[in-house]
Design an enzyme around this catalytic site. Sequence first.
Site, short mmCIF file in Angstrom:
data_model
loop_
_atom_site.label_atom_id
_atom_site.label_comp_id
_atom_site.label_asym_id
_atom_site.label_seq_id
_atom_site.Cartn_x
_atom_site.Cartn_y
_atom_site.Cartn_z
N ARG A 107 5.62 -5.05 -21.34
CA ARG A 107 5.18 -6.40 -20.99
C ARG A 107 4.16 -6.39 -19.86
O ARG A 107 3.17 -7.12 -19.88
CB ARG A 107 6.39 -7.25 -20.58
CG ARG A 107 7.29 -7.64 -21.73
CD ARG A 107 8.53 -8.38 -21.23
NE ARG A 107 9.37 -8.79 -22.35
CZ ARG A 107 9.24 -9.94 -22.99
NH1 ARG A 107 8.32 -10.80 -22.62
NH2 ARG A 107 10.04 -10.23 -23.99
N TYR A 216 12.71 1.76 -29.02
CA TYR A 216 11.41 2.24 -29.44
C TYR A 216 10.68 2.84 -28.24
O TYR A 216 11.02 2.59 -27.09
CB TYR A 216 10.56 1.14 -30.08
CG TYR A 216 10.46 -0.15 -29.30
CD1 TYR A 216 9.51 -0.32 -28.29
CD2 TYR A 216 11.29 -1.23 -29.60
CE1 TYR A 216 9.41 -1.52 -27.59
CE2 TYR A 216 11.20 -2.44 -28.91
CZ TYR A 216 10.26 -2.57 -27.92
OH TYR A 216 10.16 -3.76 -27.24
N ASP A 293 6.18 -20.77 -24.38
CA ASP A 293 7.59 -21.10 -24.24
C ASP A 293 7.82 -22.51 -23.70
O ASP A 293 8.91 -23.06 -23.86
CB ASP A 293 8.29 -20.09 -23.33
CG ASP A 293 8.62 -18.80 -24.05
OD1 ASP A 293 8.46 -18.75 -25.28
OD2 ASP A 293 9.04 -17.83 -23.37
#
Length: 385
Positions: A107, A216, A293
């Site tokens: 991120r 991952y 969001d």
Amino acid sequence: MTDVDVVVVGGGIGGLASAYALAKSGRRVRVLERAEEFAEVGAGLQMAPNATRVLKEWGLLDEVLNKGVAPRRLLFKDAVDGSVLTRLDLDDAFVARYGAPYVVIHRSDLLDILADACRAAGVELLSGSKVDDVENIPDGVVVRTGSTEHSAGLAIAADGLHSTLRARLSDDEPVCSGYVAYRGAFPTSELGRELDADALNEVVVYLGPGCHLVQYALRGGEMFNTVAVFESPAWKRGEAEWGGPDELDAVFDGMCEEVRTGLRSLWRVRRWPMYDRLPIPTWIDGRVVLTGDAAHPMLQYLAQGACQAVEDAYSLAGHLAKQDTDEALLAYQAERTARTARVQTTARLWGDIWHVDGVARVLRNELFLKRDLDDPVYVDWLYKV
């Protein structure tokens, strides 16, 4: 402050994506972030082709690929016995079908890429700027931060799940799912075990009763990301304190060895309770418009939160480039509300499917095992826009 065309309230991924898209179209943009720096807390992020296709058009995909990993498959396993249920190949045929790759990236790396792109495009990035009020005026807004006023033709509310600007349009509150996430991203050299080539080229999702685990690689395989999610028994009992590490261990105790090993790669000092909100039909209040969001917070099961924010940015900038502001906002709202509502509601349903037990688990596994691996029906609606 000098007037600008657009003020973006919130400097997360959605806010910076909107700022960059609008600056590319020639608008003067200022981003106001309440935190003291532009930074993202968390770990890995999955970017599906509906978002990477936009990043490609913006000229940012190569840098995203350099900082991330383009996995070769998305693999679903049963968390109880470790058996493979189904997979989605993310190969050349997948890229050709959807026009861009599937990428996983930290991120903070994606936020840094967007912030640098914004600065290069002339966007003003102001941290430590908490917005106290936004006032609609004829043909624009005044955004107030303390004693400072920022005049603009448009304000974009990108202030996240707990958006204060959304309250202008709805009195709803975030909805707690009762699930909590633990995350961890560590250098592969610190995992205490060797990772084979498959582990570095797959996104693996283990589906369990009331829980799941995702793993991952990040940063070209130099880092490994793990997310564990579970429904809190204490939350179900109505207790004020819930989702602690003791519950994490207890819920995952009956899972397979691979999953239990994965729990060792989590940060235990912080957890993320999982919330969303119900879709709302109106995102516009005068010259204030919601995005990301603030408009459509969703549960993480489709890995689409950041992707939909990027779609929002692309859509809004595109409409503003072709129409006057008020018409563009209405067109953006009409285009985005139906799609994001579907993603929000499908994410909830997908979470229910992941977490079933008993006979429902047997039936789910059977359906997954019988799925035609070449049939794109379950992802076309999401990735092929």
